[in-house]
Design an enzyme around this catalytic site. Structure first.
Site, PDB file in Angstrom:
ATOM      1  N   GLY A  52       1.025  -1.215   0.061  1.00  0.00           N
ATOM      2  CA  GLY A  52      -0.134  -0.040   0.094  1.00  0.00           C
ATOM      3  C   GLY A  52       0.838   1.351   0.024  1.00  0.00           C
ATOM      4  O   GLY A  52       2.050   1.245  -0.504  1.00  0.00           O
ATOM      5  N   CYS A  53       0.360   2.141   0.409  1.00  0.00           N
ATOM      6  CA  CYS A  53       1.096   3.699   0.550  1.00  0.00           C
ATOM      7  C   CYS A  53       2.466   3.432   1.273  1.00  0.00           C
ATOM      8  O   CYS A  53       2.493   2.836   2.280  1.00  0.00           O
ATOM      9  CB  CYS A  53       0.226   4.647   1.236  1.00  0.00           C
ATOM     10  SG  CYS A  53       1.054   6.280   1.617  1.00  0.00           S
ATOM     11  N   PHE A  54       3.392   3.921   0.532  1.00  0.00           N
ATOM     12  CA  PHE A  54       4.933   3.253   1.292  1.00  0.00           C
ATOM     13  C   PHE A  54       5.158   4.012   2.309  1.00  0.00           C
ATOM     14  O   PHE A  54       6.271   3.955   3.011  1.00  0.00           O
ATOM     15  CB  PHE A  54       5.765   3.691  -0.008  1.00  0.00           C
ATOM     16  CG  PHE A  54       6.012   4.871  -0.930  1.00  0.00           C
ATOM     17  CD1 PHE A  54       5.316   6.144  -0.340  1.00  0.00           C
ATOM     18  CD2 PHE A  54       6.446   4.930  -2.057  1.00  0.00           C
ATOM     19  CE1 PHE A  54       5.240   7.170  -1.267  1.00  0.00           C
ATOM     20  CE2 PHE A  54       6.547   5.807  -3.001  1.00  0.00           C
ATOM     21  CZ  PHE A  54       5.825   7.072  -2.536  1.00  0.00           C
TER      22      PHE A  54
END
Length: 224
Positions: A52-54
């Site tokens: 997902g969002c890093f």
């Protein structure tokens, strides 16, 4: 930092997802250690993972004992599209990913996967995590050698058969192509912006869950 503006329909969809989705700490699950996780007798190795969002993936792994460094970036597409603004229509092939340099004598590859799927990413979700939807937000394992691939395949089979999740696992084991480091403003984002609304809602609970479930794996100070 505010994430890039989305079309109105996408913004409404994300808002609805955010309102309905559980806080990650509440959905965290303590998974078993990898049954197949051979010792690697080197002091430095690299892993590439997506969840997902890093921002949050990097933020959690920076607190893992044995991790030397973590950087956010892009994996799966070309160099030409390895830029933040070019990944958000989901067609670039890139996933927001992290590159982890770690000491295998202190933390194993299997343990990194255990942490990823315990508190960071839900392996039953396809092309989304938390409030973020699109192929760029897929969870993925990207082995860099044959041993990592064997560990990844075995661990997915292990936790898939263990009844830890209500739905089948869909996370892919991808072929490594190239990792492209993300823009400077994305590096250490969680560390530098603890009060950011997205961090507070979605990523801080992941870190709290990690510290609660695996206190013996927590670094005294986050890795650079």
């Amino acid at each position: 930092m505010t994430r890039p503006r989305r079309p109105v329909a996408a913004t409404v969809a994300v808002a609805l997802l955010a309102a309905c989705a559980p806080v990650q700490a509440e959905s965290a699950v303590k998974l078993p250690a990898a049954a197949f996780d051979p010792a690697v007798k080197v002091k430095r190795a690299t892993a590439v993972l997506a969840g997902g969002c890093f921002w949050g993936v990097e933020g959690v792994f920076e607190h893992v004992e044995g991790v030397i460094s973590v950087e956010s970036g892009y994996h799966g597409g070309s160099a030409a599209t390895a830029r933040y603004e070019l990944t958000h229509d989901g067609t670039s092939g890139h996933a927001e990913a992290v590159r982890i340099v770690y000491d295998p004598t202190r933390i194993s590859y299997g343990t990194l996967l255990r942490i990823l799927f315990s508190v960071i990413a839900d392996p039953t979700l396809k092309d989304r995590q938390g409030p973020d939807v699109g192929r760029q937000y897929r969870a993925a394992i990207v082995p860099l050698d044959a041993t990592q691939r064997q560990v990844a395949t075995a661990y997915l089979a292990q936790i898939g058969k263990g009844g830890y999740f209500r739905r089948p696992l869909v996370v892919p084991v991808e072929r490594y192509r190239a990792f492209y480091r993300a823009e400077a403003n994305h590096q250490d984002f969680m560390k530098r912006n603890p009060g950011n609304g997205y961090i507070v809602r979605w990523d801080a609970p992941k870190l709290a869950a990690f510290k609660s479930l695996y206190p013996g794996l927590v670094r005294r100070a986050p890795a650079p």
